[in-house]
Design a protein around this motif. Sequence first.
Motif, short mmCIF file in Angstrom:
data_model
loop_
_atom_site.label_atom_id
_atom_site.label_comp_id
_atom_site.label_asym_id
_atom_site.label_seq_id
_atom_site.Cartn_x
_atom_site.Cartn_y
_atom_site.Cartn_z
N ILE A 216 36.88 22.88 52.21
CA ILE A 216 37.79 22.70 51.08
C ILE A 216 38.40 24.05 50.71
CG2 ILE A 216 36.58 20.68 50.21
CD1 ILE A 216 35.29 22.45 48.07
N LEU A 217 39.59 23.97 50.15
CA LEU A 217 40.30 25.14 49.65
C LEU A 217 40.25 25.07 48.13
CD1 LEU A 217 42.15 27.62 50.12
CD2 LEU A 217 44.09 26.02 50.14
N ILE A 218 39.71 26.08 47.50
CA ILE A 218 39.51 26.01 46.05
C ILE A 218 40.46 26.96 45.34
CG2 ILE A 218 37.10 25.36 46.40
CD1 ILE A 218 36.33 28.18 45.37
N GLY A 219 40.85 26.54 44.13
CA GLY A 219 41.73 27.37 43.31
C GLY A 219 43.18 26.98 43.39
N ILE A 220 43.49 25.78 43.93
CA ILE A 220 44.89 25.36 44.07
C ILE A 220 45.27 24.31 43.03
CG2 ILE A 220 45.07 25.95 46.51
CD1 ILE A 220 44.57 22.99 47.17
N GLY A 221 44.43 24.22 41.97
CA GLY A 221 44.74 23.28 40.89
C GLY A 221 43.75 22.17 40.74
N GLU A 222 42.75 22.12 41.57
CA GLU A 222 41.73 21.08 41.50
C GLU A 222 40.70 21.43 40.42
OE1 GLU A 222 39.57 24.25 43.37
OE2 GLU A 222 41.65 23.56 43.61
N ARG A 253 44.17 32.51 47.77
CA ARG A 253 44.76 33.82 47.47
C ARG A 253 46.27 33.65 47.40
NH1 ARG A 253 41.78 38.68 49.08
NH2 ARG A 253 43.80 39.54 49.63
N PRO A 254 46.89 34.03 46.30
CA PRO A 254 48.35 33.85 46.19
C PRO A 254 49.09 34.74 47.18
CG PRO A 254 47.52 35.18 44.37
CD PRO A 254 46.31 34.66 45.11
N ALA A 261 53.00 31.84 44.21
CA ALA A 261 52.76 33.29 44.22
C ALA A 261 52.23 33.77 42.88
CB ALA A 261 54.04 34.02 44.59
N GLY A 262 52.58 33.10 41.81
CA GLY A 262 52.14 33.54 40.49
C GLY A 262 50.84 32.94 40.04
N VAL A 263 50.25 32.05 40.83
CA VAL A 263 48.96 31.46 40.46
C VAL A 263 47.85 32.47 40.72
CG1 VAL A 263 47.33 29.60 40.95
CG2 VAL A 263 49.79 29.14 40.95
N PRO A 264 46.99 32.73 39.76
CA PRO A 264 45.94 33.73 39.97
C PRO A 264 44.98 33.31 41.09
CG PRO A 264 46.14 33.16 37.64
CD PRO A 264 46.96 32.16 38.41
N ALA A 265 44.46 34.28 41.78
CA ALA A 265 43.42 34.01 42.79
C ALA A 265 42.20 33.42 42.10
CB ALA A 265 43.04 35.30 43.52
N VAL A 266 41.49 32.58 42.81
CA VAL A 266 40.31 31.95 42.23
C VAL A 266 39.27 33.01 41.89
CG1 VAL A 266 39.18 31.53 44.46
CG2 VAL A 266 38.67 30.05 42.51
N ALA A 267 38.63 32.85 40.77
CA ALA A 267 37.62 33.82 40.32
C ALA A 267 36.41 33.78 41.24
CB ALA A 267 37.21 33.52 38.88
N LEU A 268 35.78 34.94 41.40
CA LEU A 268 34.59 35.02 42.24
C LEU A 268 33.51 34.06 41.77
CD1 LEU A 268 32.90 36.32 44.49
CD2 LEU A 268 32.25 38.11 42.85
N GLU A 269 33.36 33.92 40.46
CA GLU A 269 32.32 33.02 39.93
C GLU A 269 32.56 31.58 40.40
OE1 GLU A 269 30.69 31.39 35.62
OE2 GLU A 269 31.49 33.42 35.77
N GLU A 270 33.82 31.17 40.42
CA GLU A 270 34.13 29.82 40.88
C GLU A 270 33.84 29.66 42.37
OE1 GLU A 270 35.25 26.93 39.21
OE2 GLU A 270 34.40 28.19 37.63
#
Length: 793
Positions: A216-222, A253-254, A261-270
């Motif tokens: 899975i790819l995380i941090g894309i709005g899920e 990673r944006p 491009a303006g969406v922040p990279a997923v946090a390390l904790e997540e």
Amino acid sequence: MNDALADLSPDTAITDDQALALAECDLGRLMPVAAARRDAAHGSIVSYSRKVFVPLTQLCRDVCHYCTFAQAPAEDKPPYLTIDAVLEIARAGQAAQCKEVLFTLGDKPELRYPAARSALERLGHETTLSYLAEAANAVLTETGLLPHVNPGCMTASDLAALRRVSISQGIMLESASERLCEPGGPHHGSPDKVPSVRLEAIRIAGEQRVPFTTGILIGIGETRRERVEALLALRVLHETYGHLQEIIIQNFRPKSGTRMAGVPAVALEEHLWTIAVARLVFPPEMNIQAPPNLSAGALAPLIDAGINDWGGVSPVTPDHVNPEAPWPHLKVLERATTAAGKELVERLAIYPAYARSAPAWVDKSLQTSLLHKVDADGWPRTDEWSPGMAGALPHVAPQVAISPSRQIASILSRVGAGVPLNEQHLVQLFRARGDEFSEVCAAADALRRAASGDAISYVVCRNINYTNVCYFKCQFCAFSKGKLSENLRGRPYTLSMDEIARRAREAWDRGATEVCMQGGIEPSFTGQTYLDICAAVRQAVPGMHIHAFSPLEVHQGAATLGVPVGEFLTTLKAAGLGTLPGTAAEILDDEVRTVLCPDKIGTDRWLDVMRTAHGVGFKTTSTIMYGHVDRYEHWARHLLRIRALQVETGGFTEFVSLPFVHMEAPIYLKGRARRGPTFREAVLMHAVARLALHPVLTNIQTSWVKMGPDGVKVCLESGANDLGGTLMDETITRSAGAVHGQEMTPARMESIIRSIGRVPRQRTTVYGEAPEERYAASFASHREAPAIIALRS
């Protein structure tokens, strides 16, 4: 859920409801449980694949709003790499010792772009996947590297065609959320990113028995819940088909130039939370991966969260999907892995569990290539050493300090407490690497010292192989001969009784105390032949110890005379037979014997003959011949069966480790066997045998013919206490292609022993002290310095 985590054992499966409840779980509670679950299945190993990256085409019909890999056709860039360009990249990877070629490409670009259709037509193909199959086959044929393909969604026929030319395949699920495909979502306008479409492709891969990579790819709005739902959807497929060899948890990673491009990279904790949850959702043996180049500077926490794999890392090509994130240098990756208390170990594109079961998971056309690349546990061979070969030894000692796992420490403590080991314990010992390898060898050597001190024994003997004609068709044997037209080496022969007697007299004159006699099962031989052989030696040299006739020969001899084995053995004893060699054992497990020596006696019959021999007063040796079509569990079962019989009868004098010499073996030449054990495995066989057989069988022998003069030194420092025989006329191993000679003189034996600070002891067959007269004769016959003889006293 926190209470449930506290009670979660490594082999417990959590329910769907429990998994969904993890969304509210504290990361600090999750990570140690996930790490313990990982350690229970994977120990101290964190793996990676040394790969080269081939972007066959960057055209794609999908328009994912975070992707820079997919590009529109350009006049200055060919839509597809040519086969020559693919091979150029693959050969660069080959030169850099890569073992995987990762093909990545856009999904069905010909359905969107006329330029793709035209290019494919010029290349002689209708579809991108058809051209991919040609490219993968070219890489496989020309370089021997193993292709892994990530071509997007595939039909059953696509998967089947690519299975014939790739060792594994993959497609990221990314997300199971239909919501992300709606207008404004990252997957809007990408028909191949519809979750049901991707899940169906992954399901079909399971039906096709394809070792498969997904994730899975995380941090894309899920949401967190949607991540868990995606993992659970994958778990259902894996529970049904067992084909998911790894789950990748990739962090977004944006990238500039994209809509996100303006969406922040997923946090390390997540990222850590998702890794830990994936580890808990899937069985402990699942491989959980996180790409190291996407988390530079935070590698140790990924290990703490539960990963056991870094994925493919290339020393040659960039990550074309994430070009802004360079691969870490392998030395950097190794240091980070070590700092987390783990050992970095190379794997293939196909994971070891699937490589071990290659007939079920790998197309027949690829199985030989895979067999020649792996050890008995499915990990890649990382050096060129094989038993019987000359050349420098590979390094097996750890290069960095890794603390042995709790499992290994616990197993070694059981041995120290005198508690017998079981099959699972022995398999874990055979998997030891790095510091764990050193710990296992040191523990074995400590037992060796306690049992026999610093004495290393050897026997002066002569091999007399009285015939190389045999009607059995053992697939590992390059010694026996059938029809002349089928010879592998030399011509068929059968020695006369006069010649056997002459060789025995000559051996006595050269200081031997033993003749070791074995041969093929010549069709005209009966039990009387074996009695006549004993009589010939006994009459020629009354004082010579006759060590002869494996359980197969005893079984065959008794059958031809129509008498029970016990009666035949008693007759042999009266004829002068002294002891029996424990050969024809190979692997005492019928799963292996069915492939290796299908017409030979089975495991139970071998043990029965030995049990009977011990019962009528014979001492015998025991052996293992390993490293061909076997696995660690077979080695463990063999050792446990030897131990059980020794506890019952006490009749074995020694255990002899005989690594498979592959060069001229029929089963290897047919492409159906590995090329012997690795050096690490061969050394461990001596060490693990010492630990498994302690304290009921205390003599562990190493073979200089197979391990070589330098190799036996390592084995003698890893639990072995015997160097075997001088042999004089070794022919069986030489016939298989070994180069270490037909004889080792007593002086050379003693030189090897003294070079590691041990004390030589020339012995008899049953481990008594060799008489002074025999000792002196063994040196005098080679005109060796009297000073060496004087050292004995």
